[in-house]
Design a protein around this motif. Structure first.
Motif, mmCIF file in Angstrom:
data_model
loop_
_atom_site.group_PDB
_atom_site.id
_atom_site.type_symbol
_atom_site.label_atom_id
_atom_site.label_comp_id
_atom_site.label_asym_id
_atom_site.label_seq_id
_atom_site.Cartn_x
_atom_site.Cartn_y
_atom_site.Cartn_z
ATOM 1 N N ASP A 89 0.839 -1.206 0.000
ATOM 2 C CA ASP A 89 0.000 0.000 0.000
ATOM 3 C C ASP A 89 0.874 1.256 0.000
ATOM 4 N N SER A 90 1.891 1.263 0.865
ATOM 5 C CA SER A 90 2.785 2.420 0.957
ATOM 6 C C SER A 90 3.537 2.644 -0.349
ATOM 7 N N ALA A 91 4.008 1.546 -0.947
ATOM 8 C CA ALA A 91 4.761 1.660 -2.195
ATOM 9 C C ALA A 91 3.886 2.209 -3.319
ATOM 10 N N ARG A 92 2.647 1.730 -3.394
ATOM 11 C CA ARG A 92 1.746 2.199 -4.445
ATOM 12 C C ARG A 92 1.376 3.662 -4.246
ATOM 13 N N ALA A 93 1.167 4.065 -3.008
ATOM 14 C CA ALA A 93 0.848 5.465 -2.730
ATOM 15 C C ALA A 93 2.047 6.360 -3.035
ATOM 16 N N SER A 94 3.248 5.894 -2.701
ATOM 17 C CA SER A 94 4.464 6.652 -3.014
ATOM 18 C C SER A 94 4.637 6.783 -4.527
ATOM 19 N N ALA A 95 4.357 5.694 -5.253
ATOM 20 C CA ALA A 95 4.418 5.742 -6.712
ATOM 21 C C ALA A 95 3.386 6.724 -7.262
ATOM 22 N N GLY A 96 2.231 6.777 -6.601
ATOM 23 C CA GLY A 96 1.204 7.735 -7.011
ATOM 24 C C GLY A 96 1.687 9.164 -6.853
ATOM 25 N N TYR A 97 2.377 9.446 -5.743
ATOM 26 C CA TYR A 97 2.928 10.793 -5.540
ATOM 27 C C TYR A 97 4.006 11.114 -6.578
ATOM 28 N N ALA A 98 4.795 10.110 -6.950
ATOM 29 C CA ALA A 98 5.814 10.330 -7.985
ATOM 30 C C ALA A 98 5.156 10.738 -9.301
ATOM 31 N N LYS A 99 4.020 10.127 -9.613
ATOM 32 C CA LYS A 99 3.301 10.486 -10.839
ATOM 33 C C LYS A 99 2.816 11.931 -10.777
ATOM 34 N N HIS A 100 2.262 12.327 -9.649
ATOM 35 C CA HIS A 100 1.770 13.706 -9.510
ATOM 36 C C HIS A 100 2.909 14.714 -9.684
ATOM 37 N N LEU A 101 4.034 14.458 -9.058
ATOM 38 C CA LEU A 101 5.149 15.391 -9.151
ATOM 39 C C LEU A 101 5.760 15.389 -10.546
ATOM 40 N N ASN A 102 5.822 14.234 -11.196
ATOM 41 C CA ASN A 102 6.321 14.189 -12.571
ATOM 42 C C ASN A 102 5.433 15.010 -13.497
ATOM 43 N N VAL A 103 4.123 14.897 -13.329
ATOM 44 C CA VAL A 103 3.196 15.664 -14.166
ATOM 45 C C VAL A 103 3.347 17.149 -13.890
ATOM 46 N N LEU A 104 3.493 17.534 -12.628
ATOM 47 C CA LEU A 104 3.648 18.947 -12.280
ATOM 48 C C LEU A 104 4.925 19.537 -12.874
ATOM 49 N N PHE A 105 6.043 18.843 -12.713
ATOM 50 C CA PHE A 105 7.306 19.348 -13.259
ATOM 51 C C PHE A 105 7.276 19.391 -14.791
ATOM 52 N N LEU A 106 6.643 18.390 -15.400
ATOM 53 C CA LEU A 106 6.551 18.375 -16.863
ATOM 54 C C LEU A 106 5.690 19.538 -17.352
ATOM 55 N N CYS A 107 4.593 19.815 -16.653
ATOM 56 C CA CYS A 107 3.748 20.967 -17.011
ATOM 57 C C CYS A 107 4.521 22.267 -16.872
ATOM 58 N N LEU A 108 5.321 22.381 -15.804
ATOM 59 C CA LEU A 108 6.100 23.592 -15.600
ATOM 60 C C LEU A 108 7.129 23.776 -16.713
#
Length: 366
Positions: free
Chosen positions: A104-123
């Motif tokens: 559960d922790s690993a999947r949630a951490s991976a989810g946060y990585a996706k959010h930050l990757n999308v944010l940095f890519l948008c920037l």
């Protein structure tokens, strides 16, 4: 939004409500997950820490929140030193559950990585569009690149982990005055020097957040943009074949989505009978209708331009060559770059007009 950054219809511009930086805001939202891009940058003007009292300004300046906003329960903060932090309610629910498993922790951490990757890519996309400058050069962030920041109520001070196994750890410590050599000016430190002349216009922060919100509205699009970040990372890592395969996965899903939407337009009734019966729909969406067939149908239906059809067909053939030959030299650097550029435009063209990525690639000299 008008000017150099033009969002298409259906973006999230009207649904974003800025969140005031106040005690109440910090009390309500106290835990974030953050990271730094691998290419460091400043947001706002470039600070000077070499002058009198400059060292004393390092922490308060680098930890200044330059932009913050909220949408749908998700909070985002962007800092002067280029750090981005995000808090996603559904991921926090998993991470704070008493009976969560390691998976559960690993999947949630991976989810946060996706959010930050999308944010940095948008920037990155927004900076290229607004400033016409390659300030960022984003590559995929992974779980070891993330840190948790716990803020005390009513305070901007945070506690959390330092990412010692990542470039992020060095930038985190860059906020601490004691991590700079006393015998050298702070500007000689690589954490400051590498940011020289890399300054993001603060206007780009809101535009990037609007882009992120528009992408989040579609879960499949969000996943694809995260995969695009991975494709860019593989390209910059020299894995051109892997990058091309990722591009094809994105394009194939987009084709299937367009084809499904096209079938929906043909669901009318003829002679009191459905034009597309369940049996016919099963055939139209079955293995007989491969990506090659679907792209042909969409082009003939004017849902793909002829140029898009040709490029998709070319990338599909590259993917097949890679899968069958298992060689590393199927895709050249230039072809890989063009594959990413086409995929980005095909994927994000409905969110932001003419998206561009920083795909410059430096090689070692002789």
């Amino acid at each position: 939004m008008s000017g150099p950054l033009a969002f298409k219809q259906g973006s999230a511009a009207k649904s974003v409500s800025p969140c005031p930086c106040s005690r109440r805001y910090r009390d309500a939202v106290d835990t974030f997950t953050g990271s730094y891009a691998k290419t460091p940058f400043w947001i706002g003007e470039e600070p000077d820490f070499d002058g009198p009292g400059g060292r004393d300004k390092i922490n308060p300046v680098t930890s200044t929140v330059v932009y913050h906003s909220a949408h749908g329960g998700t909070f985002v903060r962007m800092y002067r030193d280029g750090c981005i932090e995000v808090r996603v309610p559904e991921l926090e629910q998993i991470l704070t559950a008493a009976n969560k498993s390691f998976d559960d922790s690993a999947r949630a951490s991976a989810g946060y990585a996706k959010h930050l990757n999308v944010l940095f890519l948008c920037l990155e996309i927004v900076c290229l569009k607004v400033q016409n400058a390659a300030v960022l050069s984003h590559s995929e962030l992974t779980i070891p690149d993330l840190f948790r920041a716990n803020y005390r109520p009513g305070s901007t001070d945070a506690s959390g982990n330092i990412c010692f196994d990542s470039h992020v750890g060095a930038y985190q410590q860059g906020r601490m005055q004691g991590h700079y050599k006393q015998e050298l000016p702070p500007s000689f430190d690589m954490r400051i020097f590498l940011r020289r002349n890399r300054v993001v216009d603060p206007r780009c922060c809101e535009a990037a957040f609007l882009c992120y919100c528009a992408i989040r509205k579609d879960p499949a699009l969000f996943q694809d943009v995260s995969s695009l970040s991975k494709a860019v990372g593989e390209y910059k890592g020299g894995n051109f074949s892997t990058s091309t395969v990722l591009c094809w996965f994105i394009l194939e899903r987009c084709l299937n989505e367009r084809f499904a939407a096209y079938l929906e337009t043909k669901m009318e009734t003829l002679d009191q009978k459905p034009r597309i019966t369940s049996e016919r729909r099963k055939f139209l969406t079955g293995s007989a209708f491969s990506a090659a067939v679907v792209s042909n149908v969409l082009e003939l239906a004017d849902l793909l331009t002829h140029e898009q059809f040709l490029r998709i067909n070319e990338i599909r053939k590259m993917r097949n060559d890679i899968a069958h030959s298992l060689k590393d030299d199927v895709v050249t650097v230039d072809r890989c770059r063009k594959n990413i550029e086409f995929t980005a435009d095909f994927l994000l063209g409905g969110v932001i007009e003419g998206p561009r990525l920083n795909l410059g690639l430096m090689t070692m000299g002789s």
